[in-house]
Design an enzyme around this catalytic site. Structure first.
Site, short mmCIF file in Angstrom:
data_model
loop_
_atom_site.label_atom_id
_atom_site.label_comp_id
_atom_site.label_asym_id
_atom_site.label_seq_id
_atom_site.Cartn_x
_atom_site.Cartn_y
_atom_site.Cartn_z
N GLU A 122 0.81 -1.23 0.00
CA GLU A 122 0.00 0.00 0.00
C GLU A 122 0.84 1.27 0.00
O GLU A 122 0.53 2.23 -0.71
CB GLU A 122 -0.96 0.01 1.20
CG GLU A 122 -2.17 -0.90 1.04
CD GLU A 122 -1.90 -2.35 1.42
OE1 GLU A 122 -0.78 -2.64 1.89
OE2 GLU A 122 -2.80 -3.19 1.23
N HIS A 156 -11.35 -4.20 9.76
CA HIS A 156 -11.93 -3.88 8.45
C HIS A 156 -13.19 -3.02 8.55
O HIS A 156 -13.99 -3.01 7.62
CB HIS A 156 -12.26 -5.17 7.68
CG HIS A 156 -11.08 -5.81 7.04
ND1 HIS A 156 -10.12 -6.48 7.76
CD2 HIS A 156 -10.69 -5.89 5.75
CE1 HIS A 156 -9.20 -6.95 6.93
NE2 HIS A 156 -9.52 -6.61 5.71
#
Lengths: 328, 325
Positions: free
Chosen positions: A60, A129
């Site tokens: 990322e 999440h």
């Protein structure tokens, strides 16, 4: 106008901007062959080919760093981080680099890049999440933060983001992807950055909200209207720059405010907005401002208790009634 | 056996390398002086000792190639062509600085010469270099990205992510590790399981080599070869140049973690006098001719200091400028 989902509206904005400008390209984990883990990039690889629709390694920080370099080198990258949670791995490139580069290099370059990030809670995905990190991004100068509530705003804002010459964080709410709405077909249609939208005009109380919270606020306002309470729902759309003028104008009109945030309460954007209301509208307030927030806890998995952690329409109704009754 | 200088480059170019190394050293030593006078503040990381790397490498690149570096980057910027006056003014924090006084020592940037920045988060420049190389390929431009970094940066995640990415996407990136053996005060064997840094690239199937970073000609030849290889193949390449910084990590560091014997060993390998000796021995220049070059460098740095001293401070209103387009 045609009816489409929030997901398809984002997809259409990507396609239109890629057709319009050959310097626009898309990169991210599983965005090409797999067409995105939320299927937002469906059809892009087939239409635009492998050099413009790039699958990346699970790296990322480097996804954002490569986007920065590409933007500096004359391209207009649209990066997808699979979810906002993974942006925390990229905060070095986002905060230390992307948001600083123009300023610390004396304005000699600019970064026309967009980072799309699905986020928000409510899908029972557990603590890692389900985060709402919008305030993290708002806190940092040097980039814009957008978070649309409707398909039309999603399309219009994403087009503005991609065309804008500043770095833009573009948040998408995972629970809104299947929501439907009318979306203008004009490929030049766009929504200006930095402009909030009165999604429902009203007289008695201002509800300041954004993204999915705006949708919940509209539901609550509909119910409250039956009780004779007229709510004005102000959908922020842009979190940075924040449309302070629109917030203050609405509160000056109604004299009351409820601020809803999906993120954690402590130092959340609700605290910032509430503070600005007090700083500017104290003299005309008819009741204290009320904040509705996500609970200050890591998100639990079980649906029974997950629900408690995220603002619900019933909380919004209660807050509005409290503000109206003067009880606090 | 070392190559004869004239078989490598014409005289004029050989002398230019000397001039660039000398002006770099002179610039850094004057920075130290201005720091002790309080004219330069904040962090100041000096390059003295490592000049052969920046100078040799830059000579091996094309003018169109991008250069990125870390926070010990004054020499890289100046050798590439940044105006020493505006670099010094930047260090003084003046409005005439190369980044209008917003960047400082660690954040030099000049896109007009494709010097794409000094970055002060260790390893931050890796992915940005990869992105610039991607943009170059995407736009069909014949240029590569040269990414300079220190031995301390190779244990950052971005190092591994970016090496993998550059090879995976087949991008024209030349990674140049300036191994001065210390990340601040931590010697490379105390931070890296494999201290022979160029061997790290085997995990990414990337060709690499080690070069003597105290020898400007060796660096030049290695980088020239590597840069052409990168250009021809659109694949990354990795060079480890072993070198030494004669000063501490920054002006705040007295460098007590290094022994006197070690310092002396490296001082004997100082790239400036050793290269000067070769130039004279091989009849490229006389001592007098080199002296004239050195005088020119001193004048240039004198002018830089004067320019910086006489330049105005930024206006207060500048704090709100150049953040957004």
């Amino acid at each position: 106008m045609s009816e489409m989902t929030y997901r398809d509206a984002v997809n259409l904005a990507l396609k239109e901007e890629m057709r319009r400008d050959a310097s626009v390209f898309v990169l991210g984990e599983d965005v090409a062959l797999y067409e995105g883990s939320f299927k937002v990039t469906r059809g892009l690889l087939a239409e635009f080919g492998e050099e413009r629709v790039k699958d990346t390694p699970i790296s990322e920080n480097t996804i954002i760093g490569v986007s920065i370099g590409a933007a500096m080198g004359g391209l207009r990258p649209v990066a997808e981080l699979m979810t906002v949670n993974f942006a925390l791995l990229a905060m070095d490139q986002i905060v230390n680099h992307m948001a600083k580069i123009r300023s610390m290099f004396g304005g000699q370059t600019f970064l026309p890049m967009t980072i799309r990030m699905p986020g928000g809670g409510g899908s029972q995905l557990g603590a890692q999440h389900s985060q709402s990190l919008e305030t993290y991004f708002m806190h940092c100068p040097g980039m814009y933060v957008l978070y649309p509530a409707t398909p039309a705003d999603a399309k219009g804002l994403l087009k503005s983001a991609i065309r804008n010459n500043n770095p833009v964080i573009f948040l998408e709410h995972e629970l809104l992807y299947n929501s439907k709405g009318e979306v203008p077909e004009d490929p030049e249609y766009s929504i200006p950055i930095g402009k909030a939208d009165v999604k429902r005009p009203g007289e008695d109380v201002t509800i300041v909200a954004y993204a999915r919270m705006s949708i919940l606020a509209l539901e609550a306002a509909e119910e409250l209207a039956k009780d004779g309470i007229s709510c004005e729902v102000l959908d922020l759309r842009s979190l940075a720059p924040l449309d302070e003028a629109a917030i203050l104008a609405s509160v000056r009109k109604t004299g009351r405010a409820v601020v809803i945030e999906e993120c954690w309460r402590t130092c959340g954007l609700g605290a910032e907005i509430t503070s600005r209301i007090y700083e500017n509208c104290f003299d005309i307030l008819k009741a204290p401002v009320k904040r509705i927030s996500g609970l200050d806890v890591p998100m639990p998995y079980s649906r029974k208790i997950e629900k408690i952690c995220i603002p619900q329409p019933v909380n919004i109704r209660q807050a509005v009634m409290d503000v109206m009754s003067g009880e606090y | 056996m070392e190559a004869r200088l004239r078989t490598v480059l014409p005289d004029q170019e050989l002398l230019r390398l000397y001039e660039q190394m000398f002006v770099s050293r002179e610039f850094e030593e004057r920075c130290a002086e201005q720091y002790t006078k309080g004219h330069i503040t904040g962090f100041l990381h000096l390059y003295s000792g490592q000049e052969a790397v920046a100078v040799g490498a830059t000579a091996g690149l094309h003018r169109d190639d991008y250069i990125l570096s870390a926070y010990r980057e004054h020499a890289q910027a100046i050798v590439r062509g940044a105006d020493p006056r505006r670099v010094m003014a930047e260090l003084f924090g003046k409005a005439t600085g190369i980044c209008k006084g917003k960047g400082g020592s660690m954040h030099l940037f000049d896109p007009s010469i494709n010097f794409m920045g000094g970055y002060a988060i260790v390893g931050g420049q890796f992915p940005i270099s990869v992105g610039l190389a991607f943009a170059a390929r995407y736009r069909g431009e014949d240029r590569i990205a040269a990414c300079f970094f220190g031995d301390g940066a190779v244990n950052q995640g971005t190092f591994h992510e970016s090496l993998n990415w550059a090879q995976l996407w087949q991008l024209p990136v030349l990674f140049i590790c300036e191994n001065n053996f210390y990340g601040i005060g931590t010697e490379v064997h105390r931070s890296s399981a494999l201290a022979s840094i160029h061997k790290r690239t085997c995990g990414y199937d990337m060709p690499s080599e080690k070069v003597d970073g105290m020898d400007v000609i060796a660096v030049y030849r290695a980088v020239k070869y590597a840069a052409e290889k990168v250009r021809e193949t659109s694949r990354p390449y990795f060079i480890e140049a072993t070198t030494y910084r004669f000063r501490g990590h920054s002006m705040a560091d007295p460098a007590k973690y290094r022994s006197a014997a070690e310092n002396e060993m490296w001082k004997a390998r100082d790239p400036l006098p050793n290269y000067a000796k070769r130039l004279i021995e091989e009849d490229v220049a006389t001592r007098e001719a080199l002296g004239a070059i050195e005088a020119r460098c001193r004048t240039s740095v004198d002018e830089a200091v004067k320019f910086a001293e006489e330049s105005p401070w930024p206006e207060d209103s500048a704090v709100w400028e150049d953040i957004y387009v």
